[in-house]
Scaffold this motif. Structure first.
Motif, short mmCIF file in Angstrom:
data_model
loop_
_atom_site.label_atom_id
_atom_site.label_comp_id
_atom_site.label_asym_id
_atom_site.label_seq_id
_atom_site.Cartn_x
_atom_site.Cartn_y
_atom_site.Cartn_z
N HIS A 147 47.43 44.10 34.77
CA HIS A 147 47.07 43.28 36.15
C HIS A 147 47.26 44.54 37.01
CE1 HIS A 147 47.47 40.45 39.46
NE2 HIS A 147 48.43 41.26 39.53
N SER A 148 48.68 45.12 37.08
CA SER A 148 48.82 46.05 37.97
C SER A 148 47.67 47.42 38.25
CB SER A 148 50.21 46.60 37.75
OG SER A 148 51.31 45.56 37.99
N LEU A 149 47.34 47.47 36.83
CA LEU A 149 46.35 48.68 37.10
C LEU A 149 44.99 48.21 37.79
CD1 LEU A 149 47.14 50.17 33.51
CD2 LEU A 149 47.38 51.46 35.73
N PHE A 150 44.35 47.01 37.34
CA PHE A 150 43.45 46.55 37.89
C PHE A 150 43.55 46.29 39.31
CE2 PHE A 150 42.70 44.57 33.67
CZ PHE A 150 41.80 45.54 33.03
N SER A 151 44.58 45.57 39.92
CA SER A 151 44.71 45.50 41.13
C SER A 151 45.02 46.49 42.15
CB SER A 151 45.86 44.31 41.50
OG SER A 151 47.20 44.77 41.14
N THR A 152 45.39 47.65 41.36
CA THR A 152 45.74 48.94 41.97
C THR A 152 44.47 49.95 42.06
OG1 THR A 152 47.89 48.86 41.74
CG2 THR A 152 47.26 50.84 42.31
#
Length: 837
Positions: A587-592
């Protein structure tokens, strides 16, 4: 079961027996039997329900459990279903219900059942007082007053129990009524012969005071009841009854002015109780809560009694020490919940609140010497508690601690080498908290030192937990500085994700890494980092599947039994928890990184697709869908190239038995509409009937299902807003409006209200309704949103909603029509919205 006699009682014996059997089926251990009984019960008309239930409550021959069920159902019918049922009963049935209920309360011999009947009595009385405060059940009130004046102690208990649960039973309280109430309470609170009567009357007196929180004159009139309440607090605590003490906490929180004339007595009693080891931890916590709450609600009054507060501090710190039982303490779940809540949470929170309420000038001198002694103790429990106390008072004592910051931080750093792991953990937590509380000073002097020290203790959950806060703290020193800090942190975190064997520590490291990515932003991971991370996450997912296969093999072995199964389930829960952390990192990678991360992600794609296969356990499907939800939300419209992987699983899982899976599927369908682009139009069209079916399901609003259902409602709203050409808007929109408001999922609720604003501001004819007929419904939706704290007055949506209400108010006739449908709480919520938004 439809027929009834003229008095509203069941018409035949066979119908009674049939209903008794239905009640037995409602408490049958078989889910299927209970479900069938519930369906039959729901279809019984209100008139029959009322009379049958009242008959069952009074009939001692049907068995206590059946009577209990009948009492619970009757109470629910007269509370949540009152407006639909009671006004539609014939007059003679209404009269008989009142008469029968008084008789039932008067003649009941079973104490527990009598309390349930009193609760029903209070519910009916509450509903029979109108908006003007007029009591439409004077016979009920007369019965209670006569009961107090009788010589029957059981009837005294009845009257006080009802008054405790419904202190407004007198309706409009003029001088005469107040005199009656006061005499009633005064007589009972001084009863030395019956302790239970004193306790009940103290509860009732406290309830009356709380119910009249805005009546300052009444407090003066009733303040002489307080000594009796305090005496009842003391007596009841030693009789293992916490209820009066709980009422005292509530008074301290809600109407502290009432305690003014006897504030010192209240504080002294609370101090005595919180220091008495004979009492339970919960009782001591509640006594401490009185003092702490007053530090927030009555600060000016309490500052005159700092000597008593100073005496309370050692008790607070002692409670923090008592949390740790021995060297083998490893898991809070193994302790009594009472111990954990009372000592750890309450005591630590108490210090924090005292410091914030009274200020550092008062609290730090009271605590500093005690804390320093605890930190120097050979007992690890004292050292641990001292560190947590230091962390707790930081914010409230900020200015006073600044001069001793160097000394304090250096002392805490030493505890990172403490032999006891819980002390090391407390030191990590304290350093993270101090980095936040003393950010400017901390950055200048200690940032590098602290990060280096925490990296050396990465086996500690608290060390990992502190990393994102330290990074955020470093942001103010500029991009070059925070980049340097990240270089120090990133490699050890990734390596720890791959090597840490302890599930609890590993999960916190993974969580910390995910949060750190969000702090650092796009570009924070280089190619080497991504390659290493990809290999680690792939191994975690492959291990997840392998472990599931091994557990299935163990279930086929000869020594398999219930104990083995419990162990396997524990292992499964640990694996699923790590899976959630894999999802957090993605999630953090996709959102960033957005769609730029997709080429890297494709090495994991087959494993994520495997998670959402129909044969997988429901947690796998839930988290697999959540990962695809993130891809759709953050990588659209590029995400469409994966549509064939998740299209059918997303649609099919809308019918899954597990609400968490349905929620993940519904959320995904909503973000398709919101972010997915035109390629998703046909999929959105397919989704609408499936979403509607879930919403219209009979049990869709139960506690278990409501979050999933609200995500379905929100998804339809997103389709209506972002893909209106995929659906017949005129047909679906009235249904969507009827499903509002959303209560449980705050994030989806605020998005739904924002769309509602769009529709109202554009004067959408279907939403406004012919001749403004939908405006009362809209006003009630807004009021409920404020009551449920969905609407934050500082949010832009709150201002838009307030403007809608203001616009409606410009027409007096229309406004009166709207508020005529609202209760007092809803009207107060609207007033607050108008005042602050």
């Amino acid at each position: 079961m439809a027929a009834t006699g003229s008095a509203g009682l069941p018409a035949t014996v066979s119908e009674k027996q049939e209903f008794y059997q239905l009640l037995k089926n409602l408490i049958n251990p078989s889910c299927m039997v209970r479900r069938q009984a519930e369906e039959i019960y729901e279809n019984i008309p209100g008139l029959c329900k009322t009379t049958f239930l009242l008959d069952a409550v009074r009939n001692r021959r049907v068995g206590y459990e059946v009577r209990q069920m009948a009492a619970a159902l009757l109470r629910r019918l007269l509370s949540s279903g009152f407006e639909e049922v009671y006004p539609n009963l014939p007059f003679d049935v209404q009269r008989d219900v009142k008469i029968e209920l008084i008789l039932a309360v008067k003649l009941e011999t079973h104490a527990s059942m009598r309390k349930k009947l009193c609760d029903i009595f209070a519910v009916l009385a509450r509903n029979l007082i109108d908006e003007n405060g007029t009591n439409h059940w004077p016979e009920g009130l007369k019965f209670l007053i006569d009961s107090i004046h009788s010589k029957n102690v059981v009837l005294w208990e009845v009257a006080l129990h009802v008054f405790w649960h419904f202190p407004g039973i007198f309706g409009n309280q003029d001088r005469h009524d107040l005199d009656i109430i006061k005499r009633l309470l005064d007589q009972c609170i001084q009863d030395q012969e019956h302790p239970a009567i004193r306790t009940l009357s103290a509860r009732a007196a406290a309830a009356f005071v709380l119910a009249n929180e805005n009546n300052i004159a009444l407090f003066k009139d009733f303040s002489d009841l307080l000594p009796g309440i305090l005496q009842a607090v003391n007596d009841s605590c030693y009789q293992d009854d916490d209820s009066v003490l709980e009422s005292l906490v509530e008074i301290a929180d809600t109407v502290p002015k009432y305690l003014g004339p006897y504030l010192e007595d209240t504080l002294q009693l609370s101090l005595k109780l919180c220091g008495d080891s004979r009492l339970s931890n919960l009782q001591r916590q509640l006594a401490l809560e009185v003092i702490v709450t007053l530090s927030e609600t009555a600060t000016p009054m309490l500052k005159k009694h700092t000597n008593i507060i100073a005496q309370a501090v050692p008790h607070i710190l002692a409670m923090m020490v008592e949390l740790q039982d021995d060297e083998d303490w490893v898991n809070a779940d193994e302790m009594e919940e009472d111990d954990f809540d009372s000592n750890a949470v309450a005591a630590e929170s108490a210090l924090d609140r005292l410091a914030c309420g009274l200020g550092g000038k008062i609290v730090l001198p009271m605590t500093k010497e005690h804390i320093m002694q605890m930190l120097q103790s050979p007992d690890w429990k004292c050292r641990h508690a001292g560190l947590m106390a230091l962390s707790a008072i930081g914010e409230g004592c900020h200015q006073q601690m600044e001069p001793i910051l160097d000394e304090t931080v250096n002392s805490v750093l030493l505890f990172l080498q403490d032999p006891h792991p819980r002390v090391r953990a407390a030191a990590c937590t304290t350093l993270g908290q101090m980095a936040t509380d003393f950010a400017p000073s901390f950055q200048k002097k200690f940032h590098e030192t602290v990060i280096a020290a925490l990296l050396r203790t990465m086996e500690n959950q608290a060390a990992a937990e502190s990393m994102p806060f330290l990074l955020e703290c470093a942001r103010s020193r500029g991009p070059e500085y925070i980049s340097q800090m990240w270089k120090c942190i990133c490699d050890p975190l990734i390596k720890a994700i791959g090597t840490e064997p302890d599930t609890d520590v590993l999960s916190e490291i993974m969580n910390s890494f995910a949060k750190s990515i969000e702090v650092m932003g796009d570009g924070c991971l280089n190619d080497e980092h991504l390659e290493e991370l990809g290999g680690i996450l792939k191994a975690k997912l492959e291990g997840h599947f392998k472990n599931q296969e091994l557990r299935q093999v163990k279930r086929q072995e000869e020594n398999y039994d219930q104990q083995v199964e419990m162990s396997l389930q524990d292992e499964d829960e640990c694996d699923v928890y790590i899976l959630t952390k894999v999802s957090d990192i993605l999630h953090s990678l996709f959102s960033t990184y957005k769609e730029k991360i997709l080429p890297w992600f494709e090495q994991l794609l087959p494993l994520i697709v495997n998670l959402i296969c129909s044969s997988r356990p429901w947690p796998d499907r839930q988290w697999g869908l959540c990962i695809f939800d993130d891809i759709i939300e953050h990588c659209s419209p590029t995400s469409f190239k994966y549509v064939e992987y998740f299209r059918w699983p997303m649609l099919l899982n809308m019918r899954d038995n597990n609400p968490e899976v349905r929620q993940a599927a519904a959320y995904g369908l909503g973000v398709m509409a919101q972010f997915g682009g035109d390629d998703y139009r046909s999929l959105c069209s397919e989704a609408v009937p499936l979403l509607v079916k879930v919403i219209k399901c009979a049990n869709s609003k139960t506690k278990k299902n409501v979050i999933a259902t609200e995500n379905c409602i929100s998804a339809i709203g997103k389709i209506l807003k972002f893909k209106p050409n995929c659906v017949n808007v005129d047909e679906v929109l009235p249904h969507w409006l009827s499903w509002l408001p959303l209560h449980e999922d705050k994030e989806e609720a605020i998005q739904t209200l924002s769309f509602l604003c769009d529709l109202i501001e554009s004067n959408h004819p279907i939403v406004i309704g012919p001749n403004n007929s939908n405006l009362p419904k809209i006003v009630s939706i807004i009021a409920e949103g404020k009551i449920n704290e969905t609407i934050n007055c500082e949010d832009p949506c709150a201002k838009r909603l307030a403007n809608v209400v203001r616009q409606i108010k410009t027409s007096e006739e229309l406004w009166l029509e709207c508020i005529s449908h609202l209760d007092d709480e809803q009207q107060e919520a609207l007033l607050e919205l108008l005042n602050f938004a």
